[in-house]
Write a protein that holds these residues in place. Structure first.
Motif, short mmCIF file in Angstrom:
data_model
loop_
_atom_site.label_atom_id
_atom_site.label_comp_id
_atom_site.label_asym_id
_atom_site.label_seq_id
_atom_site.Cartn_x
_atom_site.Cartn_y
_atom_site.Cartn_z
N GLU A 131 3.97 -5.78 -3.05
CA GLU A 131 5.58 -6.22 -2.53
C GLU A 131 6.79 -6.24 -3.29
O GLU A 131 8.59 -6.00 -2.09
CB GLU A 131 6.00 -7.92 -1.82
N GLU A 132 7.15 -5.99 -4.41
CA GLU A 132 8.11 -5.73 -5.49
C GLU A 132 8.55 -4.13 -5.48
O GLU A 132 9.05 -3.31 -5.53
CB GLU A 132 7.48 -6.27 -6.95
N ILE A 133 7.26 -3.37 -4.77
CA ILE A 133 7.35 -2.10 -4.86
C ILE A 133 8.02 -1.66 -3.43
O ILE A 133 9.29 -0.97 -3.40
CB ILE A 133 6.35 -1.25 -4.79
N GLU A 134 7.65 -2.30 -2.24
CA GLU A 134 8.42 -2.11 -1.41
C GLU A 134 9.91 -3.22 -1.36
O GLU A 134 11.12 -2.10 -0.39
CB GLU A 134 7.64 -3.70 -0.11
N ARG A 135 10.73 -4.34 -2.34
CA ARG A 135 11.57 -4.17 -2.03
C ARG A 135 12.77 -3.31 -3.14
O ARG A 135 13.78 -3.99 -2.43
CB ARG A 135 11.45 -5.39 -2.98
N TYR A 136 12.41 -2.74 -3.57
CA TYR A 136 12.75 -1.85 -4.09
C TYR A 136 12.49 -0.75 -3.67
O TYR A 136 12.48 0.92 -5.58
CB TYR A 136 12.77 -2.19 -6.02
N TYR A 137 12.36 -0.06 -3.46
CA TYR A 137 11.67 0.92 -2.72
C TYR A 137 12.61 2.11 -2.82
O TYR A 137 12.12 3.51 -3.21
CB TYR A 137 10.73 1.36 -1.28
N PRO A 138 13.89 2.21 -2.43
CA PRO A 138 14.18 3.68 -2.29
C PRO A 138 14.94 4.06 -3.56
O PRO A 138 15.53 4.67 -4.25
CB PRO A 138 15.62 3.08 -1.39
N ALA A 139 15.47 2.70 -4.52
CA ALA A 139 15.24 2.79 -6.22
C ALA A 139 14.25 3.44 -7.24
O ALA A 139 14.08 4.02 -7.95
CB ALA A 139 15.31 1.75 -7.01
N PHE A 140 13.14 3.29 -6.82
CA PHE A 140 11.52 3.83 -6.74
C PHE A 140 11.80 5.09 -7.10
O PHE A 140 11.80 6.32 -7.61
CB PHE A 140 10.73 3.00 -7.08
#
Length: 198
Positions: free
Chosen positions: A163-172
């Motif tokens: 869920e945290e990956i989904e939140r910041y997916y573009p940044a990652f």
């Protein structure tokens, strides 16, 4: 980095790919038993991990995770970076992803009996269940991370970290696209192994 990236950054030989995965399985193992090509692969694995852990982009990405999950941010990014490597595969390889995977599985199978027992079990499952393809989707990334959370031997809040990956997916993803070419240059400019075409 996780399994796919380590295999990709290895040489396309059985000894190198075994060595480049061995870094995750050599605790308590007498590595002097292995051949020089396997040990060169192990050294490359460690070089890759040192560069990754110290890179400013990777550190910035770790800081995006919530305090309750930041302890495991490096693990999450390792798996996520395999996902991004697949997403951007054509930028880094002329070989189709599926062809690369099958060739890697075949090479690892050739060295299975020479691996430490825990590595044999994990790599055997990787080959049988085609783990590398699971990282293609974000759902597969989430499942892999939850399985890792289940193997941690103490109470943790790592479950559901996707869920945290989904939140910041573009940044990652931006982090990966900035970082990975630098990692490639780092492993090729002063190679620990004789470079061969992939």
């Amino acid at each position: 980095m996780n399994y796919l990236a380590h295999l990709f950054l290895a040489q396309p030989t059985a000894d190198s790919q075994m060595g480049n995965l061995l870094g995750d399985f050599c605790r308590g193992v007498d590595t002097s038993q292995f051949s020089p090509p396997v040990l060169a692969g192990l050294a490359n694995h460690r070089k890759v991990d040192r560069f990754t852990d110290s890179h400013s982009e990777v550190r910035a990405c770790k800081a995006l995770f919530s305090a309750r999950r930041r302890r495991f941010a490096g693990i999450a990014l390792d798996v996520l970076f395999d996902h991004f490597l697949i997403r951007h595969w054509s930028h880094y390889s002329n070989q189709p992803f599926e062809v690369f995977c099958q060739a890697s599985y075949q090479r690892l199978a050739e060295r299975l009996e020479h691996m430490p027992l825990r590595m044999q079990r994990v790599v055997g499952s990787m080959i049988e269940q085609h783990w590398l393809a699971h990282y293609t989707s974000l759902a597969g990334v989430g499942l892999a991370l939850d399985r890792i959370a289940g193997r941690i031997r103490f109470a943790n809040e790592f479950f559901g970290s996707v869920e945290e990956i989904e939140r910041y997916y573009p940044a990652f993803e931006a982090c990966f696209t900035a970082f990975f070419p630098e990692l490639l240059r780092h492993t090729t400019q002063s190679p620990l192994e004789i470079r061969q075409p992939q």
